[in-house]
Design a protein around this motif. Sequence first.
Motif, short mmCIF file in Angstrom:
data_model
loop_
_atom_site.label_atom_id
_atom_site.label_comp_id
_atom_site.label_asym_id
_atom_site.label_seq_id
_atom_site.Cartn_x
_atom_site.Cartn_y
_atom_site.Cartn_z
N GLY A 1 3.59 15.31 -1.20
CA GLY A 1 2.37 15.18 -1.46
C GLY A 1 1.42 16.94 -1.03
O GLY A 1 0.75 17.06 -1.32
N GLY A 2 2.76 17.31 -0.68
CA GLY A 2 2.03 19.05 0.26
C GLY A 2 2.21 19.00 1.38
O GLY A 2 1.72 19.95 1.78
N VAL A 3 2.16 17.70 2.22
CA VAL A 3 2.01 17.81 3.78
C VAL A 3 3.06 18.35 4.32
O VAL A 3 4.06 18.11 4.16
N LEU A 4 2.89 19.07 5.23
CA LEU A 4 3.60 20.06 6.10
C LEU A 4 4.61 18.62 6.72
O LEU A 4 3.65 18.01 7.94
N GLY B 1 0.63 -1.22 -0.15
CA GLY B 1 0.14 -0.75 0.23
C GLY B 1 0.82 1.65 -0.38
O GLY B 1 1.08 2.30 -0.45
N THR B 2 1.94 0.92 0.58
CA THR B 2 2.58 2.11 1.29
C THR B 2 3.46 2.56 -0.63
O THR B 2 3.84 3.82 -0.94
N LEU B 3 4.34 1.58 -1.43
CA LEU B 3 4.32 1.82 -3.01
C LEU B 3 3.49 2.60 -3.74
O LEU B 3 3.47 2.90 -4.59
N LEU B 4 2.03 2.22 -3.67
CA LEU B 4 0.86 2.30 -4.73
C LEU B 4 -0.05 3.63 -4.02
O LEU B 4 -0.87 3.70 -4.90
N GLY B 5 0.82 4.66 -2.69
CA GLY B 5 0.15 5.93 -2.60
C GLY B 5 -0.88 5.68 -1.83
O GLY B 5 -1.39 6.82 -1.82
N VAL B 6 -1.29 4.68 -1.10
CA VAL B 6 -2.45 4.66 0.56
C VAL B 6 -2.79 6.10 0.65
O VAL B 6 -3.74 6.60 1.26
N ALA B 7 -1.39 6.71 1.27
CA ALA B 7 -1.21 7.72 2.55
C ALA B 7 -1.35 8.88 1.81
O ALA B 7 -2.53 9.55 1.74
N MET B 8 -1.14 9.35 0.77
CA MET B 8 -1.69 10.03 -0.81
C MET B 8 -2.88 10.75 -0.64
O MET B 8 -3.85 11.36 -1.00
#
Length: 441
Positions: free
Chosen positions: A386-389, A308-315
């Motif tokens: 992705g822009g999160v500070l 999921g990290t590689l697929l970008g679930v966080a952003m």
Amino acid sequence: MTEAVIIDLFHGQLLTDSQVTWLREAIIRNYATKKPKHVFIMCKQQSPKSTSNSAQNAIINVLEKFGALKEVIETVAEPSMAAAFYRFKREIDELNLSTVKIIAPTPRKAILEAYLDLLFTAVYQFEFEVLPDEPESMHIESPGPGHCRDGETLAGQQLEQIKREVSTFLGQLPSLRGDITVLHSSLIDVCFLHGFTTRTGGISYTPTLSSLNLFSSSSRRDPKAVVAENIRRLSQKAGFDQESYRRVQVDHGSDVWIMGRREPESYDGIVTNQSGVTLVAPGADCMPLLFADPVQKAIGAAHAGWKGTLLGVAMATVNALVSEYGCDVKDIVVAVGPSVGSCCFTLDQKSAIEFHEINPKCVREMDSAKPYVDIRLATRILLERGGVLPHNIQDDSGSSESHNLGLCTACHADKFFSHVRDRNNFGTQIGFISIKEQKEK
């Protein structure tokens, strides 16, 4: 191959000599194979205030008629069926057994299956063998939900009665390994209720699941009823409504469910701006991620393993908050819950290269067959891109125990569950978050 046999005499059946002879032969038959069997008789424990011990005396008489075989039989006498099955489950779990033959009268099958469905999982395999029925010699002390006609299913009222019995019994069990402990992020505003669980304070007894396991699956030994009781205890401790519990349906991907829309079959992120709804992300080495925007009053939760990290679930979760609720990415804070650290997590070369491409600092010993990978660092890097500070991301140890989110789950067996450490029968902790409902003035 049958590994254990349980004879159901719970509702005070009075057996004829021919039935006892049949049971005796059945036990001998099960002992005829090379693999030793464990035989249990399940019966009702008499109340100390009871003036009649007829059921207990009947069991004693049955055992006496078994002769020398009674030495290999264990009596499971408990005040309720829920307690009897739970004790039986503990017995076979300690022996690591999973294939069971149940000998019972035909009218008892439906009732027994209801208890099995609540207190066991697909790990266990049950086979029923019918005790020859001799109606003139059979007596059921408590008709209650004690029997059904052959092929008949339980009525809804009977099933609810069994569920209440199981729930009441589990609710009275003592907590194991101490009290429930919830870790918190110092970044998440007080208008949100949130936390990350540890493994203490529940009732799960299997070593790798003990004690606050919060997920049941067909491949583990903790049943749904036990997990539901653990969640109930957590909800009381943490202050959320158990009925509002919404857990992501893990697929190790990057799909995000926007609450209010049609729920997909699987997703690893979930977002809402509804108050009182508790969003839940599981983790057992994978990261439970919590998201909160105190300006727009919107929240999210996500499960992030290495895939999921590689697929970008966080952003993907951050982007859902921005697109659905008008959040500014600079207002969103992210708390990364306890997970496996780079000290213990390795991947094959091909997968590790993808993390190396995110940032070389995410991988150690890149030239080895199994490089060490830092999924937490990779998550921070992707969120920042992705822009999160940077100061709105908490992913390491805080200054106090209540804020300590960066401990490696595989290293700290006293605090956390871990798939890397415990393999298939592993427990699960969670991250949870909700928007507190505003009280009317």
